[in-house]
Scaffold this motif. Structure first.
Motif, PDB file in Angstrom:
ATOM      1  N   ALA A 288     -31.922   4.685 -29.058  1.00  0.00           N
ATOM      2  CA  ALA A 288     -31.466   3.999 -30.272  1.00  0.00           C
ATOM      3  C   ALA A 288     -29.985   3.642 -30.187  1.00  0.00           C
ATOM      4  O   ALA A 288     -29.566   2.590 -30.673  1.00  0.00           O
ATOM      5  N   ASN A 289     -29.194   4.509 -29.556  1.00  0.00           N
ATOM      6  CA  ASN A 289     -27.756   4.224 -29.402  1.00  0.00           C
ATOM      7  C   ASN A 289     -27.510   2.957 -28.596  1.00  0.00           C
ATOM      8  O   ASN A 289     -26.480   2.294 -28.758  1.00  0.00           O
ATOM      9  N   ASN A 295     -25.617  -1.569 -31.969  1.00  0.00           N
ATOM     10  CA  ASN A 295     -24.277  -1.784 -31.402  1.00  0.00           C
ATOM     11  C   ASN A 295     -24.271  -3.042 -30.542  1.00  0.00           C
ATOM     12  O   ASN A 295     -25.180  -3.233 -29.723  1.00  0.00           O
ATOM     13  N   GLU A 296     -23.265  -3.871 -30.719  1.00  0.00           N
ATOM     14  CA  GLU A 296     -23.112  -5.018 -29.844  1.00  0.00           C
ATOM     15  C   GLU A 296     -22.727  -4.545 -28.441  1.00  0.00           C
ATOM     16  O   GLU A 296     -22.072  -3.509 -28.286  1.00  0.00           O
ATOM     17  N   GLN A 297     -23.147  -5.295 -27.430  1.00  0.00           N
ATOM     18  CA  GLN A 297     -22.899  -4.929 -26.029  1.00  0.00           C
ATOM     19  C   GLN A 297     -23.194  -3.438 -25.806  1.00  0.00           C
ATOM     20  O   GLN A 297     -22.342  -2.683 -25.344  1.00  0.00           O
ATOM     21  N   PRO A 298     -24.417  -3.011 -26.111  1.00  0.00           N
ATOM     22  CA  PRO A 298     -24.721  -1.570 -26.105  1.00  0.00           C
ATOM     23  C   PRO A 298     -24.633  -0.921 -24.734  1.00  0.00           C
ATOM     24  O   PRO A 298     -24.407   0.290 -24.647  1.00  0.00           O
ATOM     25  N   ARG A 305     -14.330   0.279 -29.372  1.00  0.00           N
ATOM     26  CA  ARG A 305     -15.544  -0.352 -29.897  1.00  0.00           C
ATOM     27  C   ARG A 305     -15.455  -0.470 -31.415  1.00  0.00           C
ATOM     28  O   ARG A 305     -15.172   0.504 -32.116  1.00  0.00           O
ATOM     29  N   THR A 306     -15.716  -1.660 -31.906  1.00  0.00           N
ATOM     30  CA  THR A 306     -15.701  -1.897 -33.347  1.00  0.00           C
ATOM     31  C   THR A 306     -17.015  -1.438 -33.964  1.00  0.00           C
ATOM     32  O   THR A 306     -18.089  -1.720 -33.441  1.00  0.00           O
ATOM     33  N   ASN A 307     -16.928  -0.697 -35.052  1.00  0.00           N
ATOM     34  CA  ASN A 307     -18.112  -0.252 -35.794  1.00  0.00           C
ATOM     35  C   ASN A 307     -19.099   0.485 -34.894  1.00  0.00           C
ATOM     36  O   ASN A 307     -20.288   0.173 -34.870  1.00  0.00           O
ATOM     37  N   ARG A 308     -18.583   1.451 -34.153  1.00  0.00           N
ATOM     38  CA  ARG A 308     -19.449   2.265 -33.289  1.00  0.00           C
ATOM     39  C   ARG A 308     -20.439   3.056 -34.145  1.00  0.00           C
ATOM     40  O   ARG A 308     -20.052   3.747 -35.094  1.00  0.00           O
TER      41      ARG A 308
END
Length: 367
Positions: A288-289, A295-298, A305-308
């Motif tokens: 899921a992470n 997450n963008e560019q997971p 990282r923005t909004n991790r």
């Protein structure tokens, strides 16, 4: 590869992506359980009232039910739902949030780290529990004993343990109980005082959950530290970065707890799929992470990282109450390892056998 073996595979993440591509919530016929791999499915399972942490018919694993390890297991807030989970959590979680980062760093710095395989093992598996023991009011000598006994006790939490390990786990639980009985009558540390002031249950439940605090610290924090060292081994340019920033991304990118389980107590719908009472769900937190919906560019390791967002410490009513403390201990420990001059370029590792943990075991290769 299957969703359980994946936890200790060299690189399970492409496989997790395949599972998400199949729908995110599917039935694995070989393992005879449901697999939640997408962020949406994982969130739905962890939030659903009909998904419990233990099967109704077996609240304590049969292998340990008749001994002290089973007694402790049955009272752990992480292994219960309802009031048996809420009561200890309402006392322990707020107290852990008030532990000062500077105090944690000082306790980590006070420990000797030797630059060899044994020293690294102790830094990962013994050091974090010693920090928690010190915060609770144990002396350094007692803390060392607590950490070793905790190492024996956690064997009861794994289905992979043999009879000798389970016997040692029962003995460790007995001894740990004795240590905590004495602690509750003698110590007055700020952390223990704060927990006792809020706790409304009986002493045996409190003792079990203090043991549980140590046991959760033992492997999960070891994996967090270890996976940070793996990241630094692969990307030397990050060694001068903020350890807090590094650990924040490590716990998302390569978490020490890859999966957990939930047991369905009543038929219900999860992510558009009907599940029946008695069904088992494997919840792939690590998958899921890496979901692009979360997450963008997971699959990129991004320090800034923005909004991790992450499920590594759980979610909802069973979110780990010690997340901040674990991150502080891990961050301080990684920095100490680097400051002691451990040569990360000589590190080799394999993953400790586990059904859900991703914990590297290190050795040093010869030049």
């Amino acid at each position: 590869m299957d969703p359980i073996i994946a936890a200790t595979h060299a690189d399970p993440y492409p496989y997790y992506a395949e599972l998400r591509a199949q729908g995110g919530f599917t039935f694995h016929h070989g393992l005879k359980l449901w697999v939640a791999s997408s962020a949406r499915a994982v969130c739905a399972v962890l939030a659903h009232a009909n998904c419990r942490v233990r099967p109704t018919q077996e609240p304590v694993p049969k292998a340990i039910a008749s001994g002290m390890a089973g007694n402790v297991f049955g009272q752990l807030m992480r292994m219960n739902d309802g009031e048996r989970q809420r009561c200890p959590r309402s006392a322990i979680a707020p107290a852990l949030e008030r532990v000062y980062a500077a105090q944690v760093r000082a306790l980590v710095a006070a420990r000797l780290i030797t630059v060899n395989t044994d020293g690294l093992y102790k830094a990962l598996f013994r050091g974090p529990v010693c920090v928690v023991a010190a915060l609770l009011g144990f002396t350094p000598a007692q803390g060392r004993a607590i950490s070793e006994l905790t190492g024996d006790f956690v064997a009861c939490l794994s289905p992979l343990s043999n009879d000798l390990q389970l016997t040692a786990a029962h003995s460790a639980a007995e001894q740990l109980r004795g240590y905590f009985i004495e602690l509750l009558t003698e110590a007055d540390s700020a952390l223990l005082t704060a927990i006792k002031q809020r706790f409304e249950g009986d002493e045996e439940t409190l003792i079990a959950n203090l043991i549980g605090l140590c046991s959760q610290t033992h492997e999960a924090t070891a994996g967090l530290i270890g996976n940070a060292l793996v990241a630094l081994r692969r990307q030397p340019e990050w060694r001068g970065a903020s350890m807090d920033t590094l650990l924040a991304e490590v716990q998302r990118f390569d978490p020490s707890v890859q999966n957990t389980r939930r047991f369905v107590v009543e038929a219900c719908e999860i992510d558009g799929v009907r599940v029946e009472a008695g069904d088992v769900i494997l919840v792939l937190l690590a998958s899921a992470n890496r979901d692009p919906a979360l997450n963008e560019q997971p699959d990129a390791f991004l320090l800034e990282r923005t909004n991790r967002r992450s499920f590594s410490f759980g979610s909802g009513r069973h979110q780990c109450p010690g997340e901040l403390l674990a991150m502080e201990i891990a961050s301080a420990t990684v920095r100490e390892i680097l400051d002691h001059g451990v040569n990360l370029d000589r590190l080799a590792w394999h993953y400790r056998p586990s059904l859900n943990g991703r914990i590297p075991m290190f050795s040093f290769v010869c030049d």
